[in-house]
Write an enzyme that holds these catalytic residues in place. Sequence first.
Site, mmCIF file in Angstrom:
data_model
loop_
_atom_site.group_PDB
_atom_site.id
_atom_site.type_symbol
_atom_site.label_atom_id
_atom_site.label_comp_id
_atom_site.label_asym_id
_atom_site.label_seq_id
_atom_site.Cartn_x
_atom_site.Cartn_y
_atom_site.Cartn_z
ATOM 1 N N GLU A 279 0.850 -1.203 0.000
ATOM 2 C CA GLU A 279 0.000 0.000 0.000
ATOM 3 C C GLU A 279 0.873 1.235 0.000
ATOM 4 O O GLU A 279 1.798 1.350 0.788
ATOM 5 C CB GLU A 279 -0.922 -0.023 1.234
ATOM 6 N N GLY B 38 -6.969 0.636 3.839
ATOM 7 C CA GLY B 38 -8.418 0.821 3.671
ATOM 8 C C GLY B 38 -8.817 1.505 2.376
ATOM 9 O O GLY B 38 -10.001 1.569 2.049
ATOM 10 N N GLY C 89 -24.595 12.662 -9.773
ATOM 11 C CA GLY C 89 -24.439 11.244 -9.466
ATOM 12 C C GLY C 89 -24.440 11.057 -7.959
ATOM 13 O O GLY C 89 -24.887 11.934 -7.200
ATOM 14 N N LEU D 281 -24.819 14.105 -5.046
ATOM 15 C CA LEU D 281 -26.050 14.210 -4.251
ATOM 16 C C LEU D 281 -25.791 13.927 -2.774
ATOM 17 O O LEU D 281 -26.400 14.555 -1.905
ATOM 18 C CB LEU D 281 -27.131 13.282 -4.817
ATOM 19 N N GLU D 282 -24.863 12.993 -2.484
ATOM 20 C CA GLU D 282 -24.561 12.735 -1.064
ATOM 21 C C GLU D 282 -23.846 13.936 -0.438
ATOM 22 O O GLU D 282 -24.269 14.451 0.599
ATOM 23 C CB GLU D 282 -23.687 11.480 -0.919
ATOM 24 N N ALA E 86 -17.849 -0.478 -3.034
ATOM 25 C CA ALA E 86 -16.971 -1.163 -2.091
ATOM 26 C C ALA E 86 -17.353 -2.633 -1.920
ATOM 27 O O ALA E 86 -16.486 -3.507 -1.891
ATOM 28 C CB ALA E 86 -17.023 -0.447 -0.746
ATOM 29 N N HIS F 114 -44.784 -6.191 12.720
ATOM 30 C CA HIS F 114 -45.524 -4.936 12.696
ATOM 31 C C HIS F 114 -45.248 -4.169 13.981
ATOM 32 O O HIS F 114 -45.231 -4.771 15.047
ATOM 33 C CB HIS F 114 -47.029 -5.224 12.592
HETATM 34 P P1 FAD Z 1 -9.629 1.610 -3.540
HETATM 35 O O1 FAD Z 1 -10.474 1.684 -2.338
HETATM 36 O O2 FAD Z 1 -9.559 2.823 -4.410
HETATM 37 O O3 FAD Z 1 -8.167 1.252 -3.018
HETATM 38 C C1 FAD Z 1 -7.067 1.221 -3.847
HETATM 39 C C2 FAD Z 1 -5.813 1.289 -3.000
HETATM 40 O O4 FAD Z 1 -4.704 0.936 -3.796
HETATM 41 C C3 FAD Z 1 -5.521 2.684 -2.434
HETATM 42 O O5 FAD Z 1 -5.276 2.585 -1.064
HETATM 43 C C4 FAD Z 1 -4.265 3.121 -3.197
HETATM 44 O O6 FAD Z 1 -3.409 3.931 -2.429
HETATM 45 C C5 FAD Z 1 -3.617 1.773 -3.473
HETATM 46 N N1 FAD Z 1 -2.703 1.754 -4.629
HETATM 47 C C6 FAD Z 1 -2.994 2.091 -5.912
HETATM 48 N N2 FAD Z 1 -1.934 1.873 -6.714
HETATM 49 C C7 FAD Z 1 -0.958 1.382 -5.918
HETATM 50 C C8 FAD Z 1 0.383 0.964 -6.150
HETATM 51 N N3 FAD Z 1 0.930 0.963 -7.374
HETATM 52 N N4 FAD Z 1 1.089 0.520 -5.093
HETATM 53 C C9 FAD Z 1 0.564 0.487 -3.846
HETATM 54 N N5 FAD Z 1 -0.691 0.867 -3.571
HETATM 55 C C10 FAD Z 1 -1.445 1.298 -4.596
HETATM 56 N N6 FAD Z 1 -18.847 2.657 -2.391
HETATM 57 C C11 FAD Z 1 -19.835 2.032 -1.713
HETATM 58 O O7 FAD Z 1 -20.072 0.848 -1.945
HETATM 59 N N7 FAD Z 1 -20.563 2.681 -0.770
HETATM 60 C C12 FAD Z 1 -20.360 3.982 -0.475
HETATM 61 O O8 FAD Z 1 -21.040 4.539 0.388
HETATM 62 C C13 FAD Z 1 -19.344 4.671 -1.179
HETATM 63 N N8 FAD Z 1 -19.101 5.970 -0.917
HETATM 64 C C14 FAD Z 1 -18.104 6.601 -1.584
HETATM 65 C C15 FAD Z 1 -17.905 7.946 -1.332
HETATM 66 C C16 FAD Z 1 -16.915 8.639 -1.992
HETATM 67 C C17 FAD Z 1 -16.705 10.102 -1.685
HETATM 68 C C18 FAD Z 1 -16.092 7.958 -2.931
HETATM 69 C C19 FAD Z 1 -14.982 8.678 -3.632
HETATM 70 C C20 FAD Z 1 -16.290 6.617 -3.202
HETATM 71 C C21 FAD Z 1 -17.308 5.934 -2.541
HETATM 72 N N9 FAD Z 1 -17.582 4.595 -2.804
HETATM 73 C C22 FAD Z 1 -18.592 3.958 -2.137
HETATM 74 C C23 FAD Z 1 -16.800 3.818 -3.776
HETATM 75 C C24 FAD Z 1 -15.732 2.978 -3.056
HETATM 76 O O9 FAD Z 1 -14.890 3.838 -2.321
HETATM 77 C C25 FAD Z 1 -14.935 2.171 -4.050
HETATM 78 O O10 FAD Z 1 -15.800 1.400 -4.853
HETATM 79 C C26 FAD Z 1 -13.954 1.231 -3.343
HETATM 80 O O11 FAD Z 1 -13.089 1.956 -2.516
HETATM 81 C C27 FAD Z 1 -13.155 0.424 -4.364
HETATM 82 O O12 FAD Z 1 -12.271 -0.413 -3.674
HETATM 83 P P2 FAD Z 1 -10.908 -0.901 -4.333
HETATM 84 O O13 FAD Z 1 -10.290 -1.806 -3.324
HETATM 85 O O14 FAD Z 1 -11.140 -1.397 -5.689
HETATM 86 O O15 FAD Z 1 -10.008 0.407 -4.493
HETATM 87 P P1 NAI Z 2 -21.413 9.025 -11.037
HETATM 88 O O1 NAI Z 2 -21.031 8.273 -12.227
HETATM 89 O O2 NAI Z 2 -22.323 8.429 -10.034
HETATM 90 O O3 NAI Z 2 -22.087 10.413 -11.465
HETATM 91 C C1 NAI Z 2 -21.441 11.341 -12.274
HETATM 92 C C2 NAI Z 2 -22.483 12.272 -12.872
HETATM 93 O O4 NAI Z 2 -21.817 13.325 -13.526
HETATM 94 C C3 NAI Z 2 -23.373 11.594 -13.894
HETATM 95 O O5 NAI Z 2 -24.697 11.928 -13.613
HETATM 96 C C4 NAI Z 2 -22.887 12.171 -15.217
HETATM 97 O O6 NAI Z 2 -23.905 12.239 -16.201
HETATM 98 C C5 NAI Z 2 -22.453 13.551 -14.777
HETATM 99 N N1 NAI Z 2 -21.464 14.192 -15.643
HETATM 100 C C6 NAI Z 2 -20.426 13.620 -16.298
HETATM 101 N N2 NAI Z 2 -19.726 14.560 -16.970
HETATM 102 C C7 NAI Z 2 -20.315 15.747 -16.709
HETATM 103 C C8 NAI Z 2 -20.061 17.088 -17.101
HETATM 104 N N3 NAI Z 2 -19.010 17.398 -17.866
HETATM 105 N N4 NAI Z 2 -20.875 18.056 -16.655
HETATM 106 C C9 NAI Z 2 -21.939 17.757 -15.852
HETATM 107 N N5 NAI Z 2 -22.232 16.501 -15.463
HETATM 108 C C10 NAI Z 2 -21.429 15.519 -15.874
HETATM 109 O O7 NAI Z 2 -20.032 9.463 -10.382
HETATM 110 P P2 NAI Z 2 -19.679 10.087 -8.988
HETATM 111 O O8 NAI Z 2 -20.887 10.669 -8.340
HETATM 112 O O9 NAI Z 2 -18.501 10.939 -9.226
HETATM 113 O O10 NAI Z 2 -19.243 8.813 -8.170
HETATM 114 C C11 NAI Z 2 -18.173 7.980 -8.634
HETATM 115 C C12 NAI Z 2 -18.362 6.577 -8.223
HETATM 116 O O11 NAI Z 2 -18.235 6.425 -6.827
HETATM 117 C C13 NAI Z 2 -19.720 6.056 -8.628
HETATM 118 O O12 NAI Z 2 -19.528 5.126 -9.647
HETATM 119 C C14 NAI Z 2 -20.271 5.385 -7.422
HETATM 120 O O13 NAI Z 2 -20.511 4.042 -7.689
HETATM 121 C C15 NAI Z 2 -19.197 5.501 -6.343
HETATM 122 N N6 NAI Z 2 -19.833 6.033 -5.153
HETATM 123 C C16 NAI Z 2 -20.744 5.255 -4.507
HETATM 124 C C17 NAI Z 2 -21.421 5.738 -3.416
HETATM 125 C C18 NAI Z 2 -22.450 4.881 -2.783
HETATM 126 O O14 NAI Z 2 -22.492 3.700 -3.075
HETATM 127 N N7 NAI Z 2 -23.287 5.414 -1.923
HETATM 128 C C19 NAI Z 2 -21.178 7.062 -2.885
HETATM 129 C C20 NAI Z 2 -20.227 7.808 -3.665
HETATM 130 C C21 NAI Z 2 -19.574 7.280 -4.732
#
Ligand code: FAD
Ligand code: NAI
Length: 469
Positions: A34, A40, A184, A188-189, A324, A448
């Site tokens: 990492e 994480g 997206g 919205l969150e 995730a 219920h």
């Molecule tokens: P990541 O979590 O991105 O982890 C990748 C890791 O690899 C990182 O720690 C990075 O430092 C490491 N890494 C990369 N390249 C290298 C390298 N060459 N050497 C060593 N380490 C490296 N998903 C949900 O299901 N529910 C949610 O509520 C949700 N909320 C989100 C809110 C936000 C603001 C964001 C941005 C994302 C959210 N997601 C949510 C999406 C979720 O975070 C990702 O789908 C998830 O983290 C993907 O897991 P991953 O293990 O594939 O990668």
């Molecule tokens: P998203 O793909 O959910 O939404 C991006 C939005 O931006 C879309 O509606 C798209 O049409 C719009 N868009 C794209 N280009 C644009 C432009 N130039 N101008 C205006 N609008 C534009 O992506 P987001 O919200 O960035 O989240 C990324 C990923 O993280 C998602 O794929 C989601 O799965 C994950 N995530 C999951 C959460 C959860 O499970 N609760 C919470 C936050 C993120």
Amino acid sequence: MAEQFDFTVIGSGPGGYVAAIRAAQLGMKVAVIEKWATFGGTCLNIGCIPSKALLFASERFEEAGHMFSQLGIDIPAPVLNLPQMLNHKDETVASNVNGVEYLFKKNKITTFRGIGSIAAPGKVLVTPQSGPTITVETKNIVIASGSVSANLPGIEIDEKQIVTSTGAIALDKVPERLLVIGAGVIGLELGSVWNRLGSKVTVVEYLDRILPGMDSEVARQFQRMLQKQGFEFKLGSKVSGVEKQEDGSLKVRVEPAKGGDVEFLDVDVALVAIGRKPYTDGLGLEIVGVALDERGRVRTDAHYKTSVDGIYAIGDVIAGPMLAHKAEDEGIAVAEIVAGQAGHVNYGAIPSVVYTSPEVASVGKTEDELKAEGIDYKVGKFPFTANGRAKAMLATQGFVKILADVATDRVLGAHIVGANAGEMIHELTVLMEFSGAGEDLARTTHAHPTLSEAIREAALMLGDGAIHI
Ligand code: FAD
Ligand code: NAI
């Protein structure tokens, strides 16, 4: 002599850390590499966990200001202590990332801090921030390097005023006017967080709808709910420039997506949330010949194997929803596959939740998809206005919608807008995992008074009709 491992994971996000733990449980000698200071990945450090801590806290703030008096709880107007709210978020993150470290130790997983790059199948080089490069020799390599925010060309992120989600979970002041680019999940969150804390939120979305990919009826109704909360939407529009003004504000140029008159908005902070892109920098994939697809994702077969033997990939860096729990389940599956077992993920039953208020939760097909696929489906719908518990909780917004096959009654998809939708969706996820029918659900006794009774009533609507409507 380099250390020898059976299973080496690059990245410790939900995909990587879960894969590592499962592989260790299955008896393999496991390493995790990492590059960040804490384990994480995106989810625990800057994604799911911190955003949910802020969503929870800001929702309580909003309730204290608007809902408590209706429940007969008279309190003075709540006062925001933003540093403490951010502190709650940071403590939540710390406790979760420390939890991963503890699990690594418990499962005797060796960890390396630094950038991992694949020199050859069976060989990973770790470049730490300081000190010499370490060579890790391993039978199998799993790429779990995740994703990063997509950029908007010409708009420079400073994570203070023009931010991605990373900056938006750490603003030290409530912006008076917040622009969100992209309607997206992130937009919205995190828009909800700052809207509740007092920002005027305007969302510019390229498409003519919010939450693409979600059921369009759900998205339409949910948009109205957000508008009642004060969100302003500019759909079918794009941001074509953001300029810093002398007074410290931002001037944003907004254009109709299909062309037309330009409009300018003055805002204090702009959040770019237009999607995320797979992250493969520094992995050396081109050197070993690991193929990417047309969208820059690592290409894998159904068993997560890349184009190179002994190298696998999971999570956000491969195809599929960037969630995730999808990454975690692929982590379990790949460890089991490498151990010679039949690891598998059912992509037809992966729930997805938007943690707003109300929540939006979905599993399986949307009505739009069923129409497009020409499937003969029926709809069972039930509103929370007719649910006793929802009335007691002042949570009557929203509905449950279940989609089932006309011929077989098999449930094909389910969508819930409402309080606790993210918890309730799992009843439908389990049902779909077992290929259940609407009648199975309709004949299952539900306690219920619970919000879950609305699910049962929606299932009854697929057959002879609900009782309470
Ligand atoms: P990541 O979590 O991105 O982890 C990748 C890791 O690899 C990182 O720690 C990075 O430092 C490491 N890494 C990369 N390249 C290298 C390298 N060459 N050497 C060593 N380490 C490296 N998903 C949900 O299901 N529910 C949610 O509520 C949700 N909320 C989100 C809110 C936000 C603001 C964001 C941005 C994302 C959210 N997601 C949510 C999406 C979720 O975070 C990702 O789908 C998830 O983290 C993907 O897991 P991953 O293990 O594939 O990668
Ligand atoms: P998203 O793909 O959910 O939404 C991006 C939005 O931006 C879309 O509606 C798209 O049409 C719009 N868009 C794209 N280009 C644009 C432009 N130039 N101008 C205006 N609008 C534009 O992506 P987001 O919200 O960035 O989240 C990324 C990923 O993280 C998602 O794929 C989601 O799965 C994950 N995530 C999951 C959460 C959860 O499970 N609760 C919470 C936050 C993120």
